[in-house]
Write a protein that holds these residues in place. Structure first.
Motif, PDB file in Angstrom:
ATOM      1  N   TYR A   1     -31.204  94.847 -11.675  1.00 54.55           N
ATOM      2  CA  TYR A   1     -30.573  94.531 -10.386  1.00 54.55           C
ATOM      3  C   TYR A   1     -31.133  95.395  -9.261  1.00 54.55           C
ATOM      4  CZ  TYR A   1     -27.080  93.754  -6.783  1.00 54.55           C
ATOM      5  OH  TYR A   1     -26.472  93.445  -5.600  1.00 54.55           O
ATOM      6  N   ASP A   2     -31.448  96.649  -9.556  1.00 52.22           N
ATOM      7  CA  ASP A   2     -32.005  97.537  -8.529  1.00 52.22           C
ATOM      8  C   ASP A   2     -33.316  96.989  -7.979  1.00 52.22           C
ATOM      9  OD1 ASP A   2     -31.964 100.224  -7.143  1.00 52.22           O
ATOM     10  OD2 ASP A   2     -33.892 100.335  -8.179  1.00 52.22           O
ATOM     11  N   VAL A   3     -34.096  96.327  -8.819  1.00 54.54           N
ATOM     12  CA  VAL A   3     -35.369  95.752  -8.374  1.00 54.54           C
ATOM     13  C   VAL A   3     -35.139  94.431  -7.636  1.00 54.54           C
ATOM     14  CG1 VAL A   3     -37.553  94.732  -9.159  1.00 54.54           C
ATOM     15  CG2 VAL A   3     -36.746  96.881 -10.152  1.00 54.54           C
ATOM     16  N   LEU A   4     -34.341  93.542  -8.222  1.00 51.03           N
ATOM     17  CA  LEU A   4     -34.205  92.191  -7.671  1.00 51.03           C
ATOM     18  C   LEU A   4     -33.338  92.137  -6.414  1.00 51.03           C
ATOM     19  CD1 LEU A   4     -33.829  90.099 -10.957  1.00 51.03           C
ATOM     20  CD2 LEU A   4     -35.891  90.593  -9.631  1.00 51.03           C
ATOM     21  N   ARG A   5     -32.505  93.137  -6.174  1.00 46.75           N
ATOM     22  CA  ARG A   5     -31.687  93.122  -4.972  1.00 46.75           C
ATOM     23  C   ARG A   5     -32.465  93.529  -3.739  1.00 46.75           C
ATOM     24  NH1 ARG A   5     -29.014  98.174  -3.414  1.00 46.75           N
ATOM     25  NH2 ARG A   5     -29.976  99.910  -4.531  1.00 46.75           N
ATOM     26  N   ASP A   6     -33.599  94.202  -3.935  1.00 49.15           N
ATOM     27  CA  ASP A   6     -34.438  94.641  -2.823  1.00 49.15           C
ATOM     28  C   ASP A   6     -35.545  93.605  -2.589  1.00 49.15           C
ATOM     29  OD1 ASP A   6     -36.972  96.127  -1.769  1.00 49.15           O
ATOM     30  OD2 ASP A   6     -35.294  97.457  -1.279  1.00 49.15           O
ATOM     31  N   ALA A   7     -35.626  93.096  -1.353  1.00 44.36           N
ATOM     32  CA  ALA A   7     -36.574  92.011  -1.062  1.00 44.36           C
ATOM     33  C   ALA A   7     -38.018  92.410  -1.361  1.00 44.36           C
ATOM     34  CB  ALA A   7     -36.427  91.583   0.401  1.00 44.36           C
ATOM     35  N   ASP A   8     -38.427  93.634  -0.972  1.00 46.54           N
ATOM     36  CA  ASP A   8     -39.808  94.077  -1.208  1.00 46.54           C
ATOM     37  C   ASP A   8     -40.088  94.260  -2.690  1.00 46.54           C
ATOM     38  OD1 ASP A   8     -40.297  94.043   1.509  1.00 46.54           O
ATOM     39  OD2 ASP A   8     -39.718  96.145   1.783  1.00 46.54           O
ATOM     40  N   LYS A   9     -39.154  94.904  -3.370  1.00 40.37           N
ATOM     41  CA  LYS A   9     -39.348  95.111  -4.817  1.00 40.37           C
ATOM     42  C   LYS A   9     -39.383  93.770  -5.553  1.00 40.37           C
ATOM     43  CE  LYS A   9     -37.061  99.632  -5.109  1.00 40.37           C
ATOM     44  NZ  LYS A   9     -35.971 100.396  -5.745  1.00 40.37           N
ATOM     45  N   LYS A  10     -38.500  92.883  -5.142  1.00 40.10           N
ATOM     46  CA  LYS A  10     -38.441  91.573  -5.787  1.00 40.10           C
ATOM     47  C   LYS A  10     -39.751  90.807  -5.594  1.00 40.10           C
ATOM     48  CE  LYS A  10     -35.561  87.362  -5.910  1.00 40.10           C
ATOM     49  NZ  LYS A  10     -36.638  86.390  -5.672  1.00 40.10           N
ATOM     50  N   ALA A  11     -40.316  90.876  -4.373  1.00 39.95           N
ATOM     51  CA  ALA A  11     -41.577  90.192  -4.107  1.00 39.95           C
ATOM     52  C   ALA A  11     -42.702  90.753  -4.967  1.00 39.95           C
ATOM     53  CB  ALA A  11     -41.931  90.313  -2.628  1.00 39.95           C
ATOM     54  N   ALA A  12     -42.723  92.087  -5.111  1.00 36.60           N
ATOM     55  CA  ALA A  12     -43.750  92.707  -5.946  1.00 36.60           C
ATOM     56  C   ALA A  12     -43.574  92.332  -7.411  1.00 36.60           C
ATOM     57  CB  ALA A  12     -43.695  94.230  -5.783  1.00 36.60           C
ATOM     58  N   TYR A  13     -42.310  92.300  -7.866  1.00 35.09           N
ATOM     59  CA  TYR A  13     -42.056  91.947  -9.263  1.00 35.09           C
ATOM     60  C   TYR A  13     -42.423  90.489  -9.532  1.00 35.09           C
ATOM     61  CZ  TYR A  13     -39.634  91.154 -13.663  1.00 35.09           C
ATOM     62  OH  TYR A  13     -39.353  90.822 -14.956  1.00 35.09           O
ATOM     63  N   ASP A  14     -42.076  89.592  -8.591  1.00 33.81           N
ATOM     64  CA  ASP A  14     -42.414  88.181  -8.773  1.00 33.81           C
ATOM     65  C   ASP A  14     -43.924  87.975  -8.866  1.00 33.81           C
ATOM     66  OD1 ASP A  14     -39.745  87.552  -8.748  1.00 33.81           O
ATOM     67  OD2 ASP A  14     -39.693  86.901  -6.639  1.00 33.81           O
ATOM     68  N   ARG A  15     -44.680  88.834  -8.185  1.00 36.31           N
ATOM     69  CA  ARG A  15     -46.142  88.665  -8.185  1.00 36.31           C
ATOM     70  C   ARG A  15     -46.824  89.360  -9.344  1.00 36.31           C
ATOM     71  NH1 ARG A  15     -50.148  89.828  -2.984  1.00 36.31           N
ATOM     72  NH2 ARG A  15     -52.052  89.001  -3.948  1.00 36.31           N
TER      73      ARG A  15
ATOM     74  N   GLY B   1     -44.991  91.342 -11.931  1.00 37.02           N
ATOM     75  CA  GLY B   1     -44.168  91.633 -13.091  1.00 37.02           C
ATOM     76  C   GLY B   1     -43.878  93.118 -13.193  1.00 37.02           C
ATOM     77  N   HIS B   2     -43.658  93.609 -14.397  1.00 34.37           N
ATOM     78  CA  HIS B   2     -43.334  95.018 -14.609  1.00 34.37           C
ATOM     79  C   HIS B   2     -44.481  95.934 -14.201  1.00 34.37           C
ATOM     80  CE1 HIS B   2     -39.526  94.179 -16.544  1.00 34.37           C
ATOM     81  NE2 HIS B   2     -40.100  93.349 -17.405  1.00 34.37           N
ATOM     82  N   ALA B   3     -45.682  95.402 -14.162  1.00 33.49           N
ATOM     83  CA  ALA B   3     -46.838  96.231 -13.801  1.00 33.49           C
ATOM     84  C   ALA B   3     -46.724  96.764 -12.379  1.00 33.49           C
ATOM     85  CB  ALA B   3     -48.128  95.418 -13.943  1.00 33.49           C
ATOM     86  N   ALA B   4     -45.933  96.098 -11.534  1.00 35.20           N
ATOM     87  CA  ALA B   4     -45.786  96.551 -10.154  1.00 35.20           C
ATOM     88  C   ALA B   4     -45.140  97.923 -10.064  1.00 35.20           C
ATOM     89  CB  ALA B   4     -44.952  95.546  -9.369  1.00 35.20           C
ATOM     90  N   PHE B   5     -44.437  98.343 -11.127  1.00 27.88           N
ATOM     91  CA  PHE B   5     -43.720  99.613 -11.073  1.00 27.88           C
ATOM     92  C   PHE B   5     -44.234 100.610 -12.108  1.00 27.88           C
ATOM     93  CE2 PHE B   5     -40.977  96.019 -10.104  1.00 27.88           C
ATOM     94  CZ  PHE B   5     -40.725  96.265  -8.769  1.00 27.88           C
ATOM     95  N   GLU B   6     -45.389 100.306 -12.730  1.00 30.44           N
ATOM     96  CA  GLU B   6     -45.930 101.184 -13.765  1.00 30.44           C
ATOM     97  C   GLU B   6     -47.188 101.908 -13.311  1.00 30.44           C
ATOM     98  OE1 GLU B   6     -46.466  98.621 -17.067  1.00 30.44           O
ATOM     99  OE2 GLU B   6     -44.328  98.456 -17.521  1.00 30.44           O
ATOM    100  N   GLY B   7     -47.662 101.636 -12.090  1.00 29.99           N
ATOM    101  CA  GLY B   7     -48.844 102.311 -11.590  1.00 29.99           C
ATOM    102  C   GLY B   7     -50.133 101.836 -12.209  1.00 29.99           C
TER     103      GLY B   7
ATOM    104  N   ARG C   1     -46.621 102.045  -7.283  1.00 28.85           N
ATOM    105  CA  ARG C   1     -45.915 103.201  -7.832  1.00 28.85           C
ATOM    106  C   ARG C   1     -45.461 104.117  -6.699  1.00 28.85           C
ATOM    107  NH1 ARG C   1     -45.884 106.239 -12.627  1.00 28.85           N
ATOM    108  NH2 ARG C   1     -45.543 108.447 -12.298  1.00 28.85           N
ATOM    109  N   GLY C   2     -46.310 104.307  -5.756  1.00 24.96           N
ATOM    110  CA  GLY C   2     -45.960 105.195  -4.658  1.00 24.96           C
ATOM    111  C   GLY C   2     -44.829 104.639  -3.821  1.00 24.96           C
ATOM    112  N   ALA C   3     -44.768 103.314  -3.670  1.00 20.04           N
ATOM    113  CA  ALA C   3     -43.745 102.723  -2.820  1.00 20.04           C
ATOM    114  C   ALA C   3     -42.393 102.638  -3.507  1.00 20.04           C
ATOM    115  CB  ALA C   3     -44.178 101.326  -2.381  1.00 20.04           C
ATOM    116  N   TYR C   4     -42.366 102.349  -4.796  1.00 22.77           N
ATOM    117  CA  TYR C   4     -41.100 102.047  -5.465  1.00 22.77           C
ATOM    118  C   TYR C   4     -40.687 103.079  -6.513  1.00 22.77           C
ATOM    119  CZ  TYR C   4     -42.463  97.661  -3.386  1.00 22.77           C
ATOM    120  OH  TYR C   4     -42.877  96.709  -2.504  1.00 22.77           O
ATOM    121  N   GLY C   5     -41.587 103.999  -6.864  1.00 23.49           N
ATOM    122  CA  GLY C   5     -41.235 104.992  -7.881  1.00 23.49           C
ATOM    123  C   GLY C   5     -41.383 104.435  -9.271  1.00 23.49           C
TER     124      GLY C   5
END
Length: 382
Positions: free
Chosen positions: A54-68, A70-76, A85-89
Protein backbone atom coordinates in the motif's frame (compact mmCIF):
# COMPACT_ATOMS: atom_id res chain seq x y z
CA UNK A 1 11.90 -15.85 -2.07
CA UNK A 2 10.41 -13.68 -4.83
CA UNK A 3 8.10 -10.86 -3.81
CA UNK A 4 4.45 -11.13 -4.69
CA UNK A 5 2.84 -8.62 -6.99
CA UNK A 6 1.63 -5.65 -4.94
CA UNK A 7 -1.78 -5.64 -6.64
CA UNK A 8 -2.11 -9.34 -5.81
CA UNK A 9 -1.16 -8.68 -2.20
CA UNK A 10 -4.00 -6.15 -1.83
CA UNK A 11 -6.39 -8.18 -3.96
CA UNK A 12 -7.13 -5.43 -6.51
CA UNK A 13 -6.72 -4.99 -10.25
CA UNK A 14 -4.04 -2.79 -11.84
CA UNK A 15 -6.65 -0.25 -12.79
CA UNK A 16 -7.88 0.17 -9.20
CA UNK A 17 -8.60 3.73 -8.06
CA UNK A 18 -7.09 5.38 -4.99
CA UNK A 19 -10.30 4.77 -3.02
CA UNK A 20 -10.36 1.10 -4.02
CA UNK A 21 -6.72 0.75 -2.93
CA UNK A 22 -7.43 2.36 0.42
CA UNK A 23 -10.51 0.20 1.02
CA UNK A 24 -8.60 -2.97 0.15
CA UNK A 25 -5.74 -1.97 2.43
CA UNK A 26 -8.06 -1.32 5.35
CA UNK A 27 -9.66 -4.72 4.95
CA UNK A 28 -6.34 -6.55 4.74
CA UNK A 29 -4.74 -4.58 7.59
CA UNK A 30 -7.60 -5.39 9.96
CA UNK A 31 -7.64 -9.03 8.87
CA UNK A 32 -3.89 -9.60 9.29
CA UNK A 33 -3.10 -7.38 12.28
CA UNK A 34 -0.76 -9.34 14.60
CA UNK A 35 -2.83 -8.51 17.68
CA UNK A 36 -5.77 -10.34 16.13
CA UNK A 37 -3.70 -13.31 14.91
CA UNK A 38 -1.70 -14.39 17.93
CA UNK A 39 -1.91 -18.04 16.81
CA UNK A 40 -0.72 -17.34 13.27
CA UNK A 41 3.09 -16.93 13.06
CA UNK A 42 2.80 -15.77 9.44
CA UNK A 43 0.41 -12.90 10.23
CA UNK A 44 3.11 -10.35 11.07
CA UNK A 45 5.02 -10.99 7.85
CA UNK A 46 1.83 -10.81 5.81
CA UNK A 47 0.82 -7.61 7.59
CA UNK A 48 4.17 -6.00 6.71
CA UNK A 49 3.74 -7.17 3.12
CA UNK A 50 0.33 -5.47 2.93
CA UNK A 51 1.76 -2.24 4.36
CA UNK A 52 4.65 -2.32 1.91
CA UNK A 53 2.32 -2.82 -1.04
CA UNK A 54 0.00 0.00 0.00
CA UNK A 55 2.87 2.40 0.73
CA UNK A 56 4.00 2.04 -2.90
CA UNK A 57 0.61 2.02 -4.65
CA UNK A 58 -0.86 4.95 -2.71
CA UNK A 59 1.88 7.26 -3.99
CA UNK A 60 1.34 8.34 -7.61
CA UNK A 61 5.09 8.52 -8.44
CA UNK A 62 5.93 5.23 -6.77
CA UNK A 63 2.95 3.56 -8.39
CA UNK A 64 4.00 4.79 -11.85
CA UNK A 65 7.52 3.45 -11.33
CA UNK A 66 6.20 0.11 -10.07
CA UNK A 67 3.78 -0.22 -12.99
CA UNK A 68 6.68 0.31 -15.39
CA UNK A 69 9.55 -1.54 -13.74
CA UNK A 70 7.95 -3.77 -11.09
CA UNK A 71 9.90 -4.50 -7.91
CA UNK A 72 13.13 -3.59 -9.69
CA UNK A 73 12.15 0.08 -9.38
CA UNK A 74 12.93 -0.09 -5.65
CA UNK A 75 15.92 -2.46 -5.66
CA UNK A 76 18.50 -0.21 -7.32
CA UNK A 77 19.07 -2.73 -10.13
CA UNK A 78 17.89 -0.50 -12.97
CA UNK A 79 20.11 1.29 -15.38
CA UNK A 80 20.59 5.03 -15.05
CA UNK A 81 22.61 5.10 -11.83
CA UNK A 82 20.01 3.76 -9.42
CA UNK A 83 17.70 6.75 -9.66
CA UNK A 84 14.71 4.80 -8.40
CA UNK A 85 16.58 3.76 -5.31
CA UNK A 86 17.60 7.28 -4.53
CA UNK A 87 14.08 8.63 -4.99
CA UNK A 88 12.07 6.01 -3.13
CA UNK A 89 14.51 4.27 -0.77
CA UNK A 90 15.14 0.59 -0.35
CA UNK A 91 12.27 -0.20 2.00
CA UNK A 92 8.67 1.01 2.17
CA UNK A 93 7.73 3.23 5.10
CA UNK A 94 5.29 0.96 6.93
CA UNK A 95 4.58 3.40 9.74
CA UNK A 96 3.72 6.23 7.38
CA UNK A 97 1.29 4.13 5.39
CA UNK A 98 -0.50 2.77 8.44
CA UNK A 99 -0.58 6.18 10.15
CA UNK A 100 -2.39 7.77 7.21
CA UNK A 101 -5.08 5.11 7.20
CA UNK A 102 -5.30 5.26 10.99
CA UNK A 103 -6.05 8.98 10.69
CA UNK A 104 -8.63 8.30 7.97
CA UNK A 105 -10.39 5.84 10.25
CA UNK A 106 -10.17 7.76 13.53
CA UNK A 107 -9.29 11.31 12.52
CA UNK A 108 -12.66 12.72 13.53
CA UNK A 109 -12.08 11.55 17.09
CA UNK A 110 -8.42 12.63 17.21
CA UNK A 111 -9.02 16.15 15.97
CA UNK A 112 -8.52 15.76 12.22
CA UNK A 113 -5.33 15.28 10.18
CA UNK A 114 -2.07 16.45 11.65
CA UNK A 115 -1.56 19.52 9.51
CA UNK A 116 -4.44 21.52 10.94
CA UNK A 117 -4.11 23.24 14.30
CA UNK A 118 -6.99 22.83 16.71
CA UNK A 119 -8.90 25.96 17.50
CA UNK A 120 -8.18 27.25 20.98
CA UNK A 121 -11.76 28.43 21.50
CA UNK A 122 -14.28 25.94 22.87
CA UNK A 123 -18.06 26.26 23.11
CA UNK A 124 -19.49 26.48 26.60
CA UNK A 125 -21.62 23.75 28.12
CA UNK A 126 -25.41 23.76 27.96
CA UNK A 127 -27.23 24.23 31.27
CA UNK A 128 -30.52 22.89 32.63
CA UNK A 129 -32.87 24.73 34.99
CA UNK A 130 -35.99 23.13 36.50
CA UNK A 131 -38.83 25.64 36.92
CA UNK A 132 -42.10 24.94 38.76
CA UNK A 133 -45.27 26.86 37.88
CA UNK A 134 -48.87 26.64 39.07
CA UNK A 135 -51.71 25.39 36.88
CA UNK A 136 -53.16 28.92 36.86
CA UNK A 137 -49.81 30.28 35.56
CA UNK A 138 -49.69 27.55 32.95
CA UNK A 139 -53.19 28.58 31.84
CA UNK A 140 -52.45 32.29 31.50
CA UNK A 141 -48.76 32.27 30.69
CA UNK A 142 -46.37 34.17 32.93
CA UNK A 143 -43.01 35.91 33.05
CA UNK A 144 -40.64 34.46 35.64
CA UNK A 145 -37.35 35.80 37.02
CA UNK A 146 -34.75 33.11 37.74
CA UNK A 147 -31.22 33.15 39.16
CA UNK A 148 -28.80 30.90 37.30
CA UNK A 149 -25.29 30.14 38.60
CA UNK A 150 -23.01 29.74 35.59
CA UNK A 151 -19.60 30.49 34.13
CA UNK A 152 -19.42 33.84 32.34
CA UNK A 153 -16.69 35.52 30.30
CA UNK A 154 -14.03 37.11 32.47
CA UNK A 155 -14.22 40.92 32.33
CA UNK A 156 -10.54 41.37 33.16
CA UNK A 157 -9.20 39.51 30.12
CA UNK A 158 -12.30 39.71 27.88
CA UNK A 159 -12.45 35.92 27.80
CA UNK A 160 -8.95 35.36 26.35
CA UNK A 161 -7.47 33.95 29.57
CA UNK A 162 -4.35 36.14 29.23
CA UNK A 163 -3.48 39.10 31.43
CA UNK A 164 -4.63 42.34 29.85
CA UNK A 165 -6.45 40.51 27.07
CA UNK A 166 -3.25 39.49 25.25
CA UNK A 167 -3.51 36.80 22.59
CA UNK A 168 -2.26 33.28 23.44
CA UNK A 169 0.85 31.96 21.67
CA UNK A 170 1.42 28.73 19.76
CA UNK A 171 2.24 25.76 21.99
CA UNK A 172 5.96 24.91 21.64
CA UNK A 173 5.41 21.22 22.40
CA UNK A 174 2.93 20.40 19.63
CA UNK A 175 3.54 23.41 17.34
CA UNK A 176 -0.14 24.30 17.49
CA UNK A 177 -1.44 20.84 16.52
CA UNK A 178 -2.96 20.09 19.92
CA UNK A 179 -1.55 16.56 19.87
CA UNK A 180 1.79 14.77 19.89
CA UNK A 181 2.89 11.58 18.18
CA UNK A 182 4.95 8.72 19.48
CA UNK A 183 6.46 5.95 17.32
CA UNK A 184 5.95 2.39 18.58
CA UNK A 185 7.35 -0.11 16.09
CA UNK A 186 5.53 0.47 12.84
CA UNK A 187 2.63 2.19 14.65
CA UNK A 188 2.24 5.91 15.21
CA UNK A 189 0.23 6.73 18.33
CA UNK A 190 -1.30 10.17 18.83
CA UNK A 191 -2.03 11.67 22.23
CA UNK A 192 -3.42 14.97 23.44
CA UNK A 193 -0.62 17.45 24.02
CA UNK A 194 0.13 17.54 27.79
CA UNK A 195 1.33 21.16 27.65
CA UNK A 196 -1.73 22.82 26.09
CA UNK A 197 -4.30 20.06 26.78
CA UNK A 198 -5.17 19.88 23.10
CA UNK A 199 -5.80 23.62 22.66
CA UNK A 200 -2.79 24.20 20.37
CA UNK A 201 -2.00 27.46 22.19
CA UNK A 202 -0.87 28.47 25.65
CA UNK A 203 -1.17 31.60 27.75
CA UNK A 204 2.19 32.95 28.88
CA UNK A 205 0.78 35.35 31.48
CA UNK A 206 -2.53 33.94 32.79
CA UNK A 207 -5.21 36.35 33.91
CA UNK A 208 -5.20 36.71 37.70
CA UNK A 209 -8.99 36.87 37.88
CA UNK A 210 -9.79 33.66 35.96
CA UNK A 211 -6.38 31.93 36.18
CA UNK A 212 -6.21 31.55 32.41
CA UNK A 213 -9.62 29.92 31.93
CA UNK A 214 -11.17 33.01 30.33
CA UNK A 215 -14.33 32.68 32.47
CA UNK A 216 -15.45 33.01 36.09
CA UNK A 217 -18.34 31.71 38.19
CA UNK A 218 -21.19 34.16 38.64
CA UNK A 219 -24.93 34.12 39.34
CA UNK A 220 -27.07 35.74 36.65
CA UNK A 221 -30.64 36.98 36.85
CA UNK A 222 -32.72 36.15 33.79
CA UNK A 223 -36.31 36.84 32.77
CA UNK A 224 -38.15 33.90 31.19
CA UNK A 225 -41.43 34.12 29.29
CA UNK A 226 -43.57 31.05 30.01
CA UNK A 227 -46.18 30.69 27.24
CA UNK A 228 -49.78 29.73 27.98
CA UNK A 229 -50.46 26.00 27.71
CA UNK A 230 -47.16 24.65 29.02
CA UNK A 231 -47.25 21.30 30.80
CA UNK A 232 -44.83 19.18 32.75
CA UNK A 233 -41.92 18.25 30.50
CA UNK A 234 -42.16 21.34 28.26
CA UNK A 235 -38.65 22.55 27.40
CA UNK A 236 -37.79 26.19 26.67
CA UNK A 237 -34.42 27.02 25.07
CA UNK A 238 -32.60 30.26 25.77
CA UNK A 239 -29.84 30.47 23.16
CA UNK A 240 -26.46 31.69 24.42
CA UNK A 241 -27.50 31.77 28.08
CA UNK A 242 -25.50 28.69 29.09
CA UNK A 243 -21.90 28.59 30.29
CA UNK A 244 -19.40 30.90 28.61
CA UNK A 245 -16.99 29.28 26.17
CA UNK A 246 -13.34 28.65 26.97
CA UNK A 247 -10.97 31.41 25.82
CA UNK A 248 -13.44 33.38 23.78
CA UNK A 249 -15.54 30.48 22.52
CA UNK A 250 -19.33 30.85 22.08
CA UNK A 251 -21.61 30.33 25.06
CA UNK A 252 -23.79 27.27 25.42
CA UNK A 253 -27.58 27.32 25.74
CA UNK A 254 -29.86 27.28 28.77
CA UNK A 255 -32.77 24.81 28.77
CA UNK A 256 -35.73 25.52 31.06
CA UNK A 257 -37.67 22.36 31.97
CA UNK A 258 -41.22 23.09 33.18
CA UNK A 259 -42.99 21.25 36.00
CA UNK A 260 -46.66 22.15 36.61
CA UNK A 261 -47.78 21.75 40.21
CA UNK A 262 -50.92 19.82 41.12
CA UNK A 263 -54.07 21.90 41.58
CA UNK A 264 -56.39 21.57 44.57
CA UNK A 265 -59.52 21.44 42.42
CA UNK A 266 -58.64 20.57 38.83
CA UNK A 267 -56.86 17.57 37.38
CA UNK A 268 -55.22 17.91 33.97
CA UNK A 269 -55.13 15.54 31.02
CA UNK A 270 -53.37 17.29 28.14
CA UNK A 271 -55.56 20.25 27.21
CA UNK A 272 -58.59 18.91 29.13
CA UNK A 273 -59.44 19.54 32.78
CA UNK A 274 -61.36 17.29 35.17
CA UNK A 275 -63.37 18.58 38.15
CA UNK A 276 -65.43 16.64 40.72
CA UNK A 277 -68.49 18.64 41.87
CA UNK A 278 -70.60 17.74 44.95
CA UNK A 279 -74.40 18.07 44.63
CA UNK A 280 -77.15 17.62 47.20
CA UNK A 281 -79.34 14.56 47.18
CA UNK A 282 -82.39 16.68 46.43
CA UNK A 283 -80.71 18.43 43.48
CA UNK A 284 -79.66 15.06 42.09
CA UNK A 285 -83.17 13.64 42.51
CA UNK A 286 -85.23 16.64 41.40
CA UNK A 287 -82.78 18.31 39.03
CA UNK A 288 -81.45 21.83 39.31
CA UNK A 289 -78.39 23.95 38.75
CA UNK A 290 -74.93 24.08 40.30
CA UNK A 291 -72.27 26.78 40.00
CA UNK A 292 -68.89 25.40 38.96
CA UNK A 293 -65.57 27.34 39.21
CA UNK A 294 -63.42 27.50 36.06
CA UNK A 295 -59.65 27.75 35.56
CA UNK A 296 -59.92 31.32 34.24
CA UNK A 297 -61.06 32.51 37.67
CA UNK A 298 -64.74 32.73 36.79
CA UNK A 299 -67.60 30.26 37.10
CA UNK A 300 -70.27 28.56 34.99
CA UNK A 301 -73.77 27.39 35.90
CA UNK A 302 -74.45 23.79 34.98
CA UNK A 303 -77.91 22.20 34.75
CA UNK A 304 -78.29 18.90 36.59
CA UNK A 305 -80.80 16.47 35.07
CA UNK A 306 -83.36 14.95 37.46
CA UNK A 307 -82.35 11.52 38.68
CA UNK A 308 -78.59 12.11 38.27
CA UNK A 309 -76.34 9.55 39.94
CA UNK A 310 -72.83 9.82 41.35
CA UNK A 311 -70.31 9.54 38.53
CA UNK A 312 -72.42 11.22 35.88
CA UNK A 313 -70.19 13.41 33.68
CA UNK A 314 -70.96 16.61 31.81
CA UNK A 315 -68.77 18.65 29.50
CA UNK A 316 -68.09 22.37 29.33
CA UNK A 317 -66.57 22.97 25.92
CA UNK A 318 -63.63 25.38 25.62
CA UNK A 319 -63.18 25.68 29.40
CA UNK A 320 -60.00 23.60 29.53
CA UNK A 321 -56.33 24.52 28.97
CA UNK A 322 -55.13 26.43 25.90
CA UNK A 323 -53.10 24.46 23.36
CA UNK A 324 -49.41 25.38 23.58
CA UNK A 325 -48.97 25.88 19.84
CA UNK A 326 -52.40 27.28 19.06
CA UNK A 327 -55.55 25.45 18.03
CA UNK A 328 -57.99 26.61 20.68
CA UNK A 329 -58.61 25.24 24.15
CA UNK A 330 -59.61 21.92 25.62
CA UNK A 331 -62.79 21.06 27.53
CA UNK A 332 -63.68 20.83 31.19
CA UNK A 333 -65.25 17.56 32.34
CA UNK A 334 -67.50 17.71 35.38
CA UNK A 335 -68.25 14.59 37.42
CA UNK A 336 -71.15 14.71 39.87
CA UNK A 337 -70.74 13.39 43.41
CA UNK A 338 -74.10 13.03 45.20
CA UNK A 339 -73.69 13.88 48.89
CA UNK A 340 -75.40 11.88 51.59
CA UNK A 341 -76.78 14.19 54.31
CA UNK A 342 -75.30 13.83 57.80
CA UNK A 343 -76.22 15.14 61.30
CA UNK A 344 -79.93 14.90 60.57
CA UNK A 345 -82.50 16.42 62.87
CA UNK A 346 -85.41 14.39 64.23
CA UNK A 347 -87.77 16.04 61.76
CA UNK A 348 -85.45 15.28 58.82
CA UNK A 349 -85.22 11.66 59.84
CA UNK A 350 -89.01 11.51 60.12
CA UNK A 351 -89.38 12.95 56.64
CA UNK A 352 -86.88 10.47 55.20
CA UNK A 353 -88.75 7.54 56.77
CA UNK A 354 -91.97 8.89 55.34
CA UNK A 355 -90.23 9.24 51.96
CA UNK A 356 -89.05 5.61 52.19
CA UNK A 357 -92.57 4.41 53.00
CA UNK A 358 -94.06 6.35 50.12
CA UNK A 359 -91.40 4.92 47.83
CA UNK A 360 -92.40 1.40 48.84
CA UNK A 361 -96.08 2.16 48.31
CA UNK A 362 -95.31 3.54 44.86
CA UNK A 363 -93.23 0.51 44.00
CA UNK A 364 -95.01 -2.68 45.15
CA UNK A 365 -92.73 -4.86 43.07
CA UNK A 366 -89.75 -3.37 44.80
CA UNK A 367 -91.42 -3.87 48.17
CA UNK A 368 -92.16 -7.50 47.39
CA UNK A 369 -88.53 -8.01 46.34
CA UNK A 370 -87.14 -6.55 49.55
CA UNK A 371 -89.61 -8.60 51.59
CA UNK A 372 -88.37 -11.76 49.92
CA UNK A 373 -84.74 -10.78 50.54
CA UNK A 374 -85.47 -10.01 54.18
CA UNK A 375 -87.29 -13.33 54.60
CA UNK A 376 -84.44 -15.23 53.00
CA UNK A 377 -81.91 -13.51 55.25
CA UNK A 378 -83.97 -14.14 58.37
CA UNK A 379 -84.20 -17.81 57.44
CA UNK A 380 -80.45 -18.11 57.04
CA UNK A 381 -79.68 -16.45 60.34
CA UNK A 382 -82.58 -17.90 62.37
Amino acid sequence: MAKRDYYEVLGVSRGASADELKKAYRTKAKELHPDRNADNPQAEAQFKEVNEAYDVLRDADKKAAYDRYGHAAFEGGMGGGGGARGAYGQQADFASAFSDVFEDLFGDFMGGRGGAARSRAQRGSDLRYNLRVTLDEAYRGVQKTINVPASVACDSCKGTGAEGGAEPVTCPTCSGMGKVRAQQGFFTVERTCPTCNGMGQIVKNPCKSCHGAGRVEKERTLSVNIPAGVETGTRIRLAGEGEAGMRGGPSGDLYIFIEVREHALFQRDGVHLFCRVPVSITAAALGGEVEVPTIDGGSSRVKIPAGSQTGKQMRLRGKGMPALRGGGAGDMLIELAVETPVNLTARQKELLREFEKLSEDNNPEGKSFFSKVKGFWDGMTG
